[in-house]
Motif scaffolding. Structure first.
Motif, PDB file in Angstrom:
ATOM      1  N   SER A   7       0.767  -1.230   0.000  1.00  0.00           N
ATOM      2  CA  SER A   7       0.000   0.000   0.000  1.00  0.00           C
ATOM      3  C   SER A   7       0.796   1.277   0.000  1.00  0.00           C
ATOM      4  O   SER A   7       0.253   2.326  -0.256  1.00  0.00           O
ATOM      5  CB  SER A   7      -0.902   0.012   1.228  1.00  0.00           C
ATOM      6  OG  SER A   7      -0.121  -0.029   2.406  1.00  0.00           O
ATOM      7  N   GLY A 243       1.204   3.204  -4.312  1.00  0.00           N
ATOM      8  CA  GLY A 243       1.117   2.054  -3.428  1.00  0.00           C
ATOM      9  C   GLY A 243       2.184   1.005  -3.630  1.00  0.00           C
ATOM     10  O   GLY A 243       2.557   0.304  -2.693  1.00  0.00           O
ATOM     11  N   ASP A 284      -5.284  10.292  -8.674  1.00  0.00           N
ATOM     12  CA  ASP A 284      -4.955  10.077  -7.262  1.00  0.00           C
ATOM     13  C   ASP A 284      -5.204  11.358  -6.467  1.00  0.00           C
ATOM     14  O   ASP A 284      -5.578  12.400  -7.018  1.00  0.00           O
ATOM     15  CB  ASP A 284      -3.503   9.641  -7.115  1.00  0.00           C
ATOM     16  CG  ASP A 284      -3.264   8.239  -7.643  1.00  0.00           C
ATOM     17  OD1 ASP A 284      -4.242   7.471  -7.738  1.00  0.00           O
ATOM     18  OD2 ASP A 284      -2.115   7.920  -7.983  1.00  0.00           O
ATOM     19  N   MET A 310       0.149   5.803  -1.661  1.00  0.00           N
ATOM     20  CA  MET A 310      -1.208   5.323  -1.914  1.00  0.00           C
ATOM     21  C   MET A 310      -1.511   5.571  -3.389  1.00  0.00           C
ATOM     22  O   MET A 310      -0.897   6.422  -4.026  1.00  0.00           O
ATOM     23  CB  MET A 310      -2.211   6.063  -1.035  1.00  0.00           C
ATOM     24  CG  MET A 310      -3.643   5.537  -1.112  1.00  0.00           C
ATOM     25  SD  MET A 310      -4.735   6.439   0.026  1.00  0.00           S
ATOM     26  CE  MET A 310      -4.020   5.953   1.608  1.00  0.00           C
TER      27      MET A 310
END
Length: 472
Positions: A7, A243, A284, A310
């Motif tokens: 992650s 991630g 994102d 992430m």
């Protein structure tokens, strides 16, 4: 982002002096490029008395003999030792391991790699035609490098018919790289070139004429003082924060924080500035997040400590936008060291591969030396762009290895020979090389593993790459 990854993710780029160039007065002398040789006695007189030749600093020692385990050894300078917690996070600095490779020292290996990738690739790599590669070396009458000199290469046509092909400042070692297939693309059949060197102190430019029958262009500029150590280091990091970097991000944050702490303590007379760019992908939370240059070590360490990873979704990332953000940082001009470390595990999206390459060329023209650091999962497309970037800017390709046992498996590079060290030692050695204006080498105690038969960075014998991959 790599498929099936964890992650957190971060990528780091550092800025350094641009391509390597050395200039000279009145004709060409036998080259003594930092890529292959040394400089006169007294060259390192700027170092503190306990950090001169033979102290361990100049031969790549990381301020203490470090054995191939990770138990750590006491540092003689402030900062965490190998295996020591950095910043109270519980994550240890000095555990990650890495190899390095200089494609300018192994040009045949690089040509083979580029050719193979271009034949096999179905897309996702920029168009790169190497042609001939020449190293320009600018130095003074004492044989010391002249950094920060603007080198302009043009076609040597009659009268006003010549056209400029490349303008780039020399790095701290006085070197720049000229690649005819890239820099002279579209110029037609060019047999001769003019090389004009304009010192940063405003002295009269010097112009010489040369051709590609001699690929080591050494130019001596009279009346120039040595430019090492440089008065300042601009050190930047660009970090892939998607991630897929989660398996190594927290370790990279600890490494970087500890490295800048060590560099600040080791070079107290050099002004240091730090910058950070984190990037993800379209859609994102953010695409790029920039922290411009600051001379506050504490502010920089705080900025990097707050980053997490992430997003990403697919394998490629917004590399082209990250490199543009790096170009927009407030880089210092003149005879300073400009170093960029780029930590990543993914290439740009295929439709932006050429755009990303053009951003690299822009940073090169600004005198930024780019050291890519390949994290776990780097595939062919990313290795292609990273190694080409390092070669064009006179830097080295850095790649994490499985020796640390940290993170997902690391792809074996298409490289026939290298040595493995702790990543911290690698990056400090590369920064020291930039500040000394000459290549530094690892000590025997720092080498954890050897692949192939490297001799001072050169593959003395070349085994098939498949053999090297079997040794991983």
């Amino acid at each position: 982002m790599r498929p099936n990854s964890k992650s957190l993710s971060v990528l780091i780029l550092c800025a350094s002096g641009g391509l390597l160039l050395l200039a000279g007065c009145g004709g060409f002398a036998l080259p003594m490029s930092p890529l292959s040789g040394g400089f006169d006695d007294g060259y390192y007189d700027w170092l503190p008395p306990d950090e001169g030749a033979g102290s361990g600093l100049l031969d790549g020692d990381d301020s203490g003999k470090v054995e191939p385990d990770t138990s750590g050894a006491a540092e003689t300078t402030p900062g965490a030792a190998l295996g020591e917690d950095s910043g109270g996070t519980g994550i240890q600095a000095g555990l990650l391991t890495a190899g390095t490779f200089d494609d300018n020292l192994n040009l045949d290996v690089f040509r083979t790699f580029i050719g193979d990738m271009q034949q096999q690739a179905t897309g996702g790599i920029p168009s790169v035609n190497l042609g001939q590669r020449a190293l320009i070396t600018v130095k003074n009458e004492a044989g010391n490098p002249v950094g920060g000199a603007m080198v302009t290469i043009a076609t040597a046509g009659p009268g006003d018919s010549s056209s400029s092909l490349l303008s780039v400042p020399t790095s701290t070692d006085g070197v720049a790289v000229f690649v005819s297939g890239i820099d002279a693309a579209g110029a037609g059949e060019v047999n001769q070139f003019t090389v004009t060197v304009a010192p940063s102190d405003g002295a009269d430019p010097l112009t010489v004429t040369t051709d590609l029958t001699n690929l080591d262009w050494t130019i001596v500029v009279p009346g120039q003082d040595a430019t090492v150590p440089p008065p300042q280091l601009d050190l930047a990091f660009v970090i892939d924060c998607t991630g897929s970097m989660g398996d190594e991000l927290e370790y990279l944050k600890a490494e970087v924080s500890n490295i800048v702490d060590t560099v600040a303590a080791r070079f107290p007379t050099i002004a240091l500035r730090y910058a950070l760019v984190c990037y993800r992908d379209e859609g994102d939370e953010y695409v790029t997040r920039s922290f411009d240059f600051t001379d506050s070590l504490q502010d920089f360490q705080t900025s990097i400590s707050l980053q997490s990873s992430m997003g990403g979704g697919d394998y490629p990332e917004a590399v082209h936008k990250a490199l543009q953000a790096v170009r927009e940082l407030s880089w210092t001009s003149g005879p300073v060291a400009r170093v960029l470390f780029w930590f990543a595990d993914a290439p740009p999206h295929a439709e932006y591969a050429q755009v990303a390459f053009e951003k690299v060329l822009g940073l090169r023209a600004s005198g930024v030396r780019i050291y890519p650091v390949a994290a776990s999962g780097v595939a062919d497309e990313a290795e292609f762009l990273m190694r080409t970037t390092a070669m064009l800017t006179g830097a080295e390709y850095v790649f994490l290895t499985d020796d640390s046992g940290i993170g997902n498996p690391h792809a074996a590079p298409h490289i026939p020979c290298y040595v493995v060290q702790h990543l911290k030692q690698v990056l400090i050695r590369l920064i020291t090389s930039e500040l000394a204006g000459q290549r530094q080498y690892p000590t025997a105690e720092q080498i954890l593993r050897t692949v192939g038969n490297p001799v001072d960075g050169v593959c003395a014998t070349t085994q098939p790459v498949d053999q090297q991959q079997e040794q991983q």
